[in-house]
Motif scaffolding. Sequence first.
Motif, short mmCIF file in Angstrom:
data_model
loop_
_atom_site.label_atom_id
_atom_site.label_comp_id
_atom_site.label_asym_id
_atom_site.label_seq_id
_atom_site.Cartn_x
_atom_site.Cartn_y
_atom_site.Cartn_z
N GLU A 3 0.83 -1.20 0.00
CA GLU A 3 0.00 0.00 0.00
C GLU A 3 0.87 1.25 0.00
O GLU A 3 0.58 2.22 -0.70
CB GLU A 3 -0.94 0.00 1.21
N PHE A 4 1.94 1.22 0.79
CA PHE A 4 2.83 2.38 0.84
C PHE A 4 3.46 2.64 -0.52
O PHE A 4 3.53 3.78 -0.97
CB PHE A 4 3.92 2.19 1.90
N ILE A 7 0.87 4.33 -2.82
CA ILE A 7 0.66 5.74 -2.49
C ILE A 7 1.91 6.55 -2.76
O ILE A 7 1.84 7.67 -3.28
CB ILE A 7 0.22 5.87 -1.00
N ALA A 64 7.61 11.27 4.94
CA ALA A 64 6.66 10.32 4.36
C ALA A 64 7.10 8.88 4.64
O ALA A 64 6.26 7.99 4.86
CB ALA A 64 6.54 10.55 2.86
N THR A 67 5.85 7.46 7.81
CA THR A 67 4.42 7.15 7.88
C THR A 67 4.07 5.87 7.13
O THR A 67 2.90 5.52 7.04
CB THR A 67 3.57 8.30 7.28
N ARG A 68 5.06 5.17 6.62
CA ARG A 68 4.81 4.02 5.74
C ARG A 68 3.94 2.95 6.38
O ARG A 68 3.24 2.22 5.67
CB ARG A 68 6.13 3.44 5.25
N VAL A 71 -0.16 4.76 6.87
CA VAL A 71 -0.99 5.29 5.79
C VAL A 71 -1.41 4.15 4.88
O VAL A 71 -0.58 3.40 4.37
CB VAL A 71 -0.21 6.36 4.97
N SER A 77 -6.97 9.12 1.71
CA SER A 77 -5.51 9.28 1.73
C SER A 77 -4.99 9.75 0.37
O SER A 77 -4.09 10.59 0.30
CB SER A 77 -4.81 7.98 2.15
N ILE A 81 -3.04 13.27 0.01
CA ILE A 81 -1.67 13.29 -0.52
C ILE A 81 -1.60 14.16 -1.77
O ILE A 81 -0.66 14.94 -1.95
CB ILE A 81 -1.18 11.85 -0.78
N GLN A 128 0.92 18.71 8.61
CA GLN A 128 1.76 17.58 8.98
C GLN A 128 1.73 17.38 10.50
O GLN A 128 1.60 16.25 10.98
CB GLN A 128 3.18 17.80 8.50
N PHE A 131 -1.58 15.87 11.45
CA PHE A 131 -1.62 14.44 11.13
C PHE A 131 -0.86 13.63 12.18
O PHE A 131 -1.34 12.60 12.65
CB PHE A 131 -1.04 14.19 9.73
N THR A 135 -2.49 10.82 14.84
CA THR A 135 -2.10 9.43 14.60
C THR A 135 -1.26 8.94 15.77
O THR A 135 -0.09 9.31 15.89
CB THR A 135 -1.30 9.32 13.28
#
Length: 187
Positions: A3-4, A7, A64, A67-68, A71, A77, A81, A128, A131, A135
């Motif tokens: 998924e990372f 994205i 980024a 956040t792997r 996210v 998302s 992004i 940022q 976020f 999280t």
Amino acid sequence: MSEFEFIFALFGLLLGLSIVEVLGGLARAIEARLRPGATVRIGWLTPLLGIFVLLDLLSFWQAAWTTRDVVGVSGHSLMAITLFASAYYLAAHLVFPREPAEHGELDSHFFRVRRIVLGVMLALLACQIGFYLATPAMTGLLMRPLAVVLTVILAALMVAAMLVRGERLSTAVMVALVARYLVVYLL
């Protein structure tokens, strides 16, 4: 493909275009300056703004990666992004004038665009931080004492760069912004 990776492909494309935009603007300014009979003065302020934007882009690219694991792929998302990286592109696009030869010197361009460019980047920093705070897996990274101090210094210098008057003071603040990132990268 994770998924990372899915994205990050979109994210990397948009941030990569932002980097190209800053470097292309610098190249256009240098070309305009090197033309026979050219009167374009590049100065320090616009290149310093470009360097700062590049360093900030690299910083976000690195962020980024952290956040792997949190996210995932979703419509939310992907939109977030795209919006975030598009704002970086807007800021990067404005750093250098499209036609540098039409400007006698680029320091005046800096004073025309600095509040927009730095304002966009300050808003991105706030997003940022929001976020990270929202999280739980990321909050610990943000709340480390060194991270808090460096973030406060960054935000204060960005606000100062938006507000100070005069070429010398603006240059000093822009040098401090660039130096802050160089120190962070060397820590």
